[in-house]
Design an enzyme around this catalytic site. Sequence first.
Site, short mmCIF file in Angstrom:
data_model
loop_
_atom_site.label_atom_id
_atom_site.label_comp_id
_atom_site.label_asym_id
_atom_site.label_seq_id
_atom_site.Cartn_x
_atom_site.Cartn_y
_atom_site.Cartn_z
N CYS A 1 -10.36 -1.99 -8.53
CA CYS A 1 -9.98 -1.39 -7.24
C CYS A 1 -11.23 -0.81 -6.56
O CYS A 1 -12.15 -1.53 -6.26
CB CYS A 1 -8.86 -0.36 -7.42
SG CYS A 1 -8.07 0.08 -5.84
N HIS B 1 -5.04 -3.90 -9.07
CA HIS B 1 -4.95 -3.06 -10.26
C HIS B 1 -4.41 -3.88 -11.43
O HIS B 1 -3.19 -3.97 -11.61
CB HIS B 1 -4.02 -1.87 -10.01
CG HIS B 1 -4.60 -0.81 -9.14
ND1 HIS B 1 -5.43 0.17 -9.63
CD2 HIS B 1 -4.48 -0.58 -7.81
CE1 HIS B 1 -5.80 0.96 -8.64
NE2 HIS B 1 -5.24 0.52 -7.53
N GLU C 1 -4.33 -3.05 -14.42
CA GLU C 1 -3.64 -2.15 -15.35
C GLU C 1 -2.20 -1.86 -14.92
O GLU C 1 -1.41 -1.32 -15.70
CB GLU C 1 -4.43 -0.84 -15.52
CG GLU C 1 -4.31 0.16 -14.39
CD GLU C 1 -5.16 -0.14 -13.17
OE1 GLU C 1 -5.21 0.72 -12.27
OE2 GLU C 1 -5.76 -1.24 -13.10
#
Length: 202
Positions: free
Chosen positions: A80, A183, A185
């Site tokens: 990001c 993102h 994650e």
Amino acid sequence: MIVVIDYGVGNIASVLNMLKRVGAKAKASDSREDIEQAEKLILPGVGAFDAGMQTLRKSGLVDVLTEQVMIKRKPVMGVCLGSQMLGLRSEEGAEPGLGWIDMDSVRFERRDDRKVPHMGWNQVSPQLEHPILSGINEQSRFYFVHSYYMVPKDPDDILLSCNYGQKFTAAVARDNVFGFQFHPEKSHKFGMQLFKNFVELV
């Protein structure tokens, strides 16, 4: 050992959790010694470009990171805001970036047919064949939250593209440096695959 750079900015816990799920040995650290001993590095980040770069500089880690990435050639993944910080500059502010990839970050223009920031799930399109994209294809979806996007000077640095009313760069790669605008994650099985690929990079 993978070290997630802990400079007070980013979803560090989420990144560590995802790395744990793919079986990686990882830790968050702001220690020069840990960074020097790491096999790979992850630079997370959320928020404004200038604040991120100022915080990273105040941490005193820019020189050791640059040495490990650009001289020792350790693989690094920017996530990001961390991906934008890999470049030279951003329209969002005046601070210089790390300069590891020749690129700027620019803002999406506001238009009636799209909202800014770009927020939510979107499909990506691979632009290069690369081991870090193993198992990633046109059907892979990732979670985005951003108003600015990367513009590499060299089109060969574009790893993934995405469409949000226009085609834009979703990920970059140059040698051992990788940046992902989305993102991973927060991107469930697709993000897990990406982290697995990064862990397994030789």
